[in-house]
Design a protein around this motif. Sequence first.
Motif, mmCIF file in Angstrom:
data_model
loop_
_atom_site.group_PDB
_atom_site.id
_atom_site.type_symbol
_atom_site.label_atom_id
_atom_site.label_comp_id
_atom_site.label_asym_id
_atom_site.label_seq_id
_atom_site.Cartn_x
_atom_site.Cartn_y
_atom_site.Cartn_z
ATOM 1 N N PHE A 1 18.244 -17.131 -9.878
ATOM 2 C CA PHE A 1 18.902 -16.085 -10.667
ATOM 3 C C PHE A 1 18.661 -14.710 -10.052
ATOM 4 N N VAL A 2 17.398 -14.408 -9.734
ATOM 5 C CA VAL A 2 17.069 -13.107 -9.147
ATOM 6 C C VAL A 2 17.712 -12.970 -7.772
ATOM 7 N N ILE B 1 14.837 -19.509 -12.054
ATOM 8 C CA ILE B 1 14.621 -18.069 -12.179
ATOM 9 C C ILE B 1 14.629 -17.397 -10.804
ATOM 10 N N ILE C 1 12.995 -9.756 -16.534
ATOM 11 C CA ILE C 1 13.958 -9.994 -15.454
ATOM 12 C C ILE C 1 15.389 -9.956 -15.967
ATOM 13 N N HIS C 2 15.627 -10.587 -17.109
ATOM 14 C CA HIS C 2 16.988 -10.659 -17.631
ATOM 15 C C HIS C 2 17.462 -9.339 -18.245
ATOM 16 N N GLU C 3 16.532 -8.455 -18.592
ATOM 17 C CA GLU C 3 16.917 -7.155 -19.151
ATOM 18 C C GLU C 3 17.750 -6.353 -18.157
ATOM 19 N N ASN C 4 17.367 -6.406 -16.888
ATOM 20 C CA ASN C 4 18.094 -5.678 -15.845
ATOM 21 C C ASN C 4 18.088 -6.520 -14.574
ATOM 22 N N PRO C 5 19.046 -7.437 -14.464
ATOM 23 C CA PRO C 5 19.066 -8.386 -13.336
ATOM 24 C C PRO C 5 19.176 -7.724 -11.972
ATOM 25 N N GLN C 6 19.687 -6.487 -11.907
ATOM 26 C CA GLN C 6 19.909 -5.846 -10.619
ATOM 27 C C GLN C 6 18.742 -4.960 -10.179
ATOM 28 N N SER C 7 17.617 -5.054 -10.867
ATOM 29 C CA SER C 7 16.460 -4.237 -10.522
ATOM 30 C C SER C 7 15.610 -4.916 -9.453
ATOM 31 N N ASN D 1 12.307 -6.877 -10.123
ATOM 32 C CA ASN D 1 12.285 -8.298 -10.462
ATOM 33 C C ASN D 1 11.632 -9.137 -9.364
ATOM 34 N N THR E 1 21.581 -12.458 -7.761
ATOM 35 C CA THR E 1 21.989 -11.135 -8.255
ATOM 36 C C THR E 1 21.685 -10.047 -7.229
#
Length: 333
Positions: A156-157, A153, A120-126, A129, A160
């Motif tokens: 966070f998702v 979490i 999830i944190h690798e690409n928050p805008q995906s 997620n 974003t």
Amino acid sequence: KDSLFTNTGSFVFKNKAQFSGIYLMKFFNDQQIYLVIHPGDHIKIDIDNSKSEISYYVEDSYDSKRVKELTDRQRILLKNIDQLSRELESNREDTEVRARVDSVYHELMMKHRNFTVEFIHENPQSLANILALYQNFGRKTQPLFDKYDDIGIFDFVDSTLVVKYPETDAVKALNKEVNEVKGHMKQKSYIEKVVGEGHSFPPFNYAAINGDTVTLNSDLRKTMVLFFWATWNTYSTEELKKLNDYVRGPEGRNVSVATVSLDSSPEKLKAFVDSAGITLPVVCDYQYWESEMAARYTIKQLPSTIIAGKNSVIVAMDVFGNELYQRLNDLTK
């Protein structure tokens, strides 16, 4: 929705997507894959659906590739869990095997949980997620992330994606759920202070699936047990049968028991209760983990037990097997 009948060869689907979204491609042998599609995308997928486990490759869709990465990791985990379940099934009475299997299971789940957080944190805008948040696994068929315990979490998702994809249905649904959970947090905090050892047992008064009213409160002047279970959780059904036998025996006459099922199918629940000869009262609102009773008594795992003495004070929670019956015998002396 669209459909196509074909065994081999190539085919093309065209859809004008106004907003980014998560799409489900289903096949007639019950296989399925998820795709994340953005307006203007032209996605190529190579699929081999001839075997029991679908194999596919995605081109020109970064988010859909991330979904496949997540799916591949899920399959590996599920295979490992299935192997553990078979080992446990063939060694039911071996406590050493059960302890080792439980240890390996929790280690596998923790590794996958850590992988998912990094994912999830690798690409928050995906948008992938969202699928990562709502994974379910294991012998207990529980969510990987609890929307209350893991609100961080989820938040966070949500925070974003709601900025980048405000019109996407899946994002709007996540945003609504996160806001509802935040609104319940104060109430949940209060409940957790109430439902715990040393606190008074919150009165239980619900209709059973047979129409009877089931009540547990201080007026009973008896040891009380509230037991949570589900037909899809084998461990909990085994414990339910033992509890049912205990209450029907001479030692159980001074114990008042209510059970709550987290099932979602009235037919499956009734069929199990009838076939297993369960005479204990069963309450169910068919809302699965969204059950009002699961929320009220802060149930996070199955099976779960809440035990209160004759004075209606909670004396133990989540004890099973011999320990449960020893506690009950001590309380009813």
